[in-house]
Design an enzyme around this catalytic site. Structure first.
Site, short mmCIF file in Angstrom:
data_model
loop_
_atom_site.label_atom_id
_atom_site.label_comp_id
_atom_site.label_asym_id
_atom_site.label_seq_id
_atom_site.Cartn_x
_atom_site.Cartn_y
_atom_site.Cartn_z
N HIS A 60 9.94 8.17 14.34
CA HIS A 60 9.25 7.19 14.06
C HIS A 60 7.42 8.33 13.84
O HIS A 60 6.21 7.59 14.40
CB HIS A 60 8.42 6.32 14.73
CG HIS A 60 7.98 5.17 14.43
ND1 HIS A 60 8.25 4.03 14.68
CD2 HIS A 60 7.14 4.74 13.56
CE1 HIS A 60 8.06 2.91 13.67
NE2 HIS A 60 6.78 3.42 13.21
N GLN A 61 7.66 9.44 13.04
CA GLN A 61 6.39 9.74 12.57
C GLN A 61 5.67 9.80 12.05
O GLN A 61 4.38 10.65 11.70
CB GLN A 61 6.34 11.54 13.38
CG GLN A 61 7.07 12.67 12.35
CD GLN A 61 7.66 13.64 12.47
OE1 GLN A 61 9.05 14.05 13.53
NE2 GLN A 61 6.80 14.46 12.14
N ASP B 73 12.99 7.79 9.64
CA ASP B 73 11.81 8.11 10.62
C ASP B 73 12.00 6.81 11.61
O ASP B 73 10.74 6.45 12.64
CB ASP B 73 10.48 7.85 9.55
CG ASP B 73 9.47 7.90 10.33
OD1 ASP B 73 9.49 9.55 10.76
OD2 ASP B 73 8.00 7.31 10.67
N LYS C 184 1.03 -0.93 0.44
CA LYS C 184 0.00 0.08 0.26
C LYS C 184 0.94 0.91 0.43
O LYS C 184 0.23 2.00 -0.84
CB LYS C 184 -1.20 0.25 1.16
CG LYS C 184 -1.68 -1.42 1.24
CD LYS C 184 -2.36 -1.00 1.97
CE LYS C 184 -1.65 -1.53 3.36
NZ LYS C 184 -1.62 -3.20 3.61
N ARG D 124 10.89 0.06 8.64
CA ARG D 124 11.17 -1.06 10.22
C ARG D 124 12.56 -0.09 10.71
O ARG D 124 13.45 -0.95 9.71
CB ARG D 124 10.37 -1.65 10.47
CG ARG D 124 9.42 -2.25 11.54
CD ARG D 124 8.56 -1.37 12.38
NE ARG D 124 6.76 -1.63 12.23
CZ ARG D 124 6.35 -1.23 12.54
NH1 ARG D 124 7.27 0.14 11.36
NH2 ARG D 124 5.15 -1.09 12.81
N GLU E 284 15.48 1.68 18.13
CA GLU E 284 14.46 3.30 18.04
C GLU E 284 13.43 3.14 19.87
O GLU E 284 12.94 3.85 20.81
CB GLU E 284 13.40 3.56 17.18
CG GLU E 284 12.48 2.77 17.33
CD GLU E 284 11.24 2.98 16.55
OE1 GLU E 284 11.96 3.54 15.15
OE2 GLU E 284 10.20 2.75 15.77
P1 NAI Z 1 1.63 -3.85 2.79
O1 NAI Z 1 1.86 -5.12 3.19
O2 NAI Z 1 1.14 -3.13 2.20
O3 NAI Z 1 2.88 -3.88 1.79
C1 NAI Z 1 4.30 -4.35 2.11
C2 NAI Z 1 5.16 -4.89 0.78
O4 NAI Z 1 5.97 -6.09 1.59
C3 NAI Z 1 4.18 -6.15 0.08
O5 NAI Z 1 4.08 -5.91 -0.61
C4 NAI Z 1 5.02 -7.54 0.40
O6 NAI Z 1 4.96 -8.75 -0.21
C5 NAI Z 1 6.10 -7.39 0.56
N1 NAI Z 1 7.32 -7.73 1.07
C6 NAI Z 1 7.00 -8.67 2.20
N2 NAI Z 1 7.77 -9.16 2.35
C7 NAI Z 1 9.35 -8.87 1.76
C8 NAI Z 1 10.51 -9.06 1.84
N3 NAI Z 1 11.33 -9.92 2.29
N4 NAI Z 1 11.22 -8.35 0.44
C9 NAI Z 1 10.71 -7.24 -0.68
N5 NAI Z 1 9.23 -6.94 -0.47
C10 NAI Z 1 8.97 -7.77 0.57
O7 NAI Z 1 2.13 -3.16 4.29
P2 NAI Z 1 2.53 -1.39 3.50
O8 NAI Z 1 0.74 -0.85 4.26
O9 NAI Z 1 2.74 -0.46 3.25
O10 NAI Z 1 3.17 -0.78 5.22
C11 NAI Z 1 4.83 -1.15 5.08
C12 NAI Z 1 5.29 -1.01 5.86
O11 NAI Z 1 5.14 0.03 6.30
C13 NAI Z 1 5.21 -1.72 6.75
O12 NAI Z 1 5.75 -3.24 7.75
C14 NAI Z 1 5.91 -1.21 8.68
O13 NAI Z 1 7.26 -1.59 8.85
C15 NAI Z 1 5.69 0.24 8.21
N6 NAI Z 1 5.12 1.21 8.78
C16 NAI Z 1 5.89 2.94 9.00
C17 NAI Z 1 4.78 3.54 9.75
C18 NAI Z 1 5.48 4.83 10.04
O14 NAI Z 1 5.01 5.36 11.23
N7 NAI Z 1 6.76 5.31 9.50
C19 NAI Z 1 3.30 3.25 9.72
C20 NAI Z 1 2.57 2.28 8.73
C21 NAI Z 1 3.66 1.37 8.65
#
Ligand code: NAI
Length: 345
Positions: free
Chosen positions: A292-293, A255, A154, A231, A260
């Site tokens: 982490h914002q 971020d 996403k 992360r 952290e």
């Molecule tokens: P999502 O689940 O929609 O997308 C994650 C993508 O990573 C998927 O397409 C998946 O196939 C892929 N993936 C899984 N394992 C993989 C690997 N070994 N190598 C390459 N790609 C791989 O998740 P979304 O919503 O896009 O979020 C992504 C990350 O963003 C979350 O896991 C979270 O850690 C981080 N995040 C950070 C925030 C922040 O405030 N900084 C807030 C929300 C999420």
């Protein structure tokens, strides 16, 4: 009345939760402390606990919560690498908020990137002191540059759309490439070798931990800009520091940070920083750290509260089925019962 103990809460968490909780007559207890083996005790009497990214939800904590009668762990985040879902199975249901505003995080990644590349952080400080010199502020055009995106879920996809708006060439790597998306998928090695900017948008798993290692950095272009809003554990901090010192990495926008949990979300301004790696990173002129914002927009906070309240209600007031339940079977087609509209356990 459903009682929920909230861990690691701040002023900005409360209004939206109070609003949605009141609509459903829930009783919330907001705690500032993080959840861990010691503070689990504070959940006594609660039906559910609501946790965030730096709460510790390991087997010991889960067993204690179970003993106190807690039936649900409601993550108010998308990522759940801090929860031992296997240990929770059969004891406590775990739910999360899979999407609340992917725009918030993707836009924050771009904000960091523009700030870094166009030296806005430096210019801001200079002009406040009436220093109008431009020396050392030269950036580069995004237009025509290659950006490598790791993880095209996403957030990654929205980040890609924004990058395309700048006229950048996008290369991507994902374990599960999105068919028919028009995204150019390449190997991780090629992405490392050809990208001027690399942005991480995949989850932290055993497989992805330290994906940005000394080896990986060695393969990158000299001067590459690394963006991590996903992360901290995706990046080996020591290798990153070496990469910056050797000038291989031109800039880093972070971020999130591996260690952290003990510092982010807290005001540590009156303290000596004990974390040498973080102190070193922050001291570098080409590193920008935010705490982490990425998620912190009004829209995201509202969506998080609304979905979390719905998640909790679905267990306690509906039939116990929740689309956002997580268990170690998730994604395992043969075993995943949720896919068949059955309870996970
Ligand atoms: P999502 O689940 O929609 O997308 C994650 C993508 O990573 C998927 O397409 C998946 O196939 C892929 N993936 C899984 N394992 C993989 C690997 N070994 N190598 C390459 N790609 C791989 O998740 P979304 O919503 O896009 O979020 C992504 C990350 O963003 C979350 O896991 C979270 O850690 C981080 N995040 C950070 C925030 C922040 O405030 N900084 C807030 C929300 C999420």
């Amino acid at each position: 009345m459903i009682k929920v103990a909230f861990y690691d809460t701040r002023d900005y968490d409360r209004p939206s939760f109070e609003h949605y909780g009141a609509l459903h007559g829930m009783q919330f207890r907001f705690l500032e402390t993080k959840l861990n083996e010691v503070t689990a005790e504070l959940a006594r009497g609660a039906d559910a606990v609501c946790v965030f990214v730096n709460d510790t939800v390991n087997k010991e904590v889960i067993d204690k919560l179970y003993e106190y009668g807690v039936k649900m762990i409601a993550l108010r985040s998308a990522g759940y690498n801090n929860v031992d879902v296997r240990a929770a199975f059969g004891k406590i249901h775990v739910v999360h908020v899979p999407a609340y505003s992917p725009y918030a995080v993707a836009e924050h990644a771009i904000a960091l990137l523009l700030t870094s590349v166009r030296r806005i952080h430096k210019a801001y400080n200079r002009t406040r002191e009436f220093n109008f010199s431009l020396n050392g502020l030269t950036g580069f055009d995004f237009h025509g540059k290659t950006v490598g995106v790791v993880g095209t879920g996403k957030i990654g996809r929205i980040f890609i759309d924004i990058c395309r708006g700048f006229g950048m060439k996008v290369l991507a790597y994902d374990l599960y490439p999105a068919e028919g998306s028009g995204i150019e998928y390449v190997t991780l090695d090629r992405l490392f070798a050809e990208s001027d900017i690399i942005s991480l948008h995949c989850p932290l798993t055993e497989e992805t931990r330290h994906m940005i290692s000394a080896d990986a950095i060695e393969k990158m272009k000299k001067g590459v800009v690394l963006v991590n809003t996903s992360r901290g554990g995706l990046v080996d901090t020591e290798a990153l520091l070496d990469g910056i010192r050797s000038r291989k990495i031109g800039a880093a926008c972070l971020d999130v940070y591996e260690e952290e949990a003990d510092v982010f979300f807290e005001d540590r301004s009156g303290h000596i920083m004990n974390d040498e790696h973080l102190a070193r990173l922050i001291s570098m002129p080409n590193v920008i750290v935010t705490s982490h914002q990425g998620f912190l927009t009004e829209e995201a906070l509202n969506n998080i509260a609304e979905t979390t309240v719905k998640n909790i209600l679905s267990y306690f007031e509906n039939d116990g089925l929740c689309d956002n339940e997580l268990c170690y079977r998730c994604g395992n087609i043969e075993q995943c019962r949720k896919e068949r509209k059955e309870k996970c356990f």
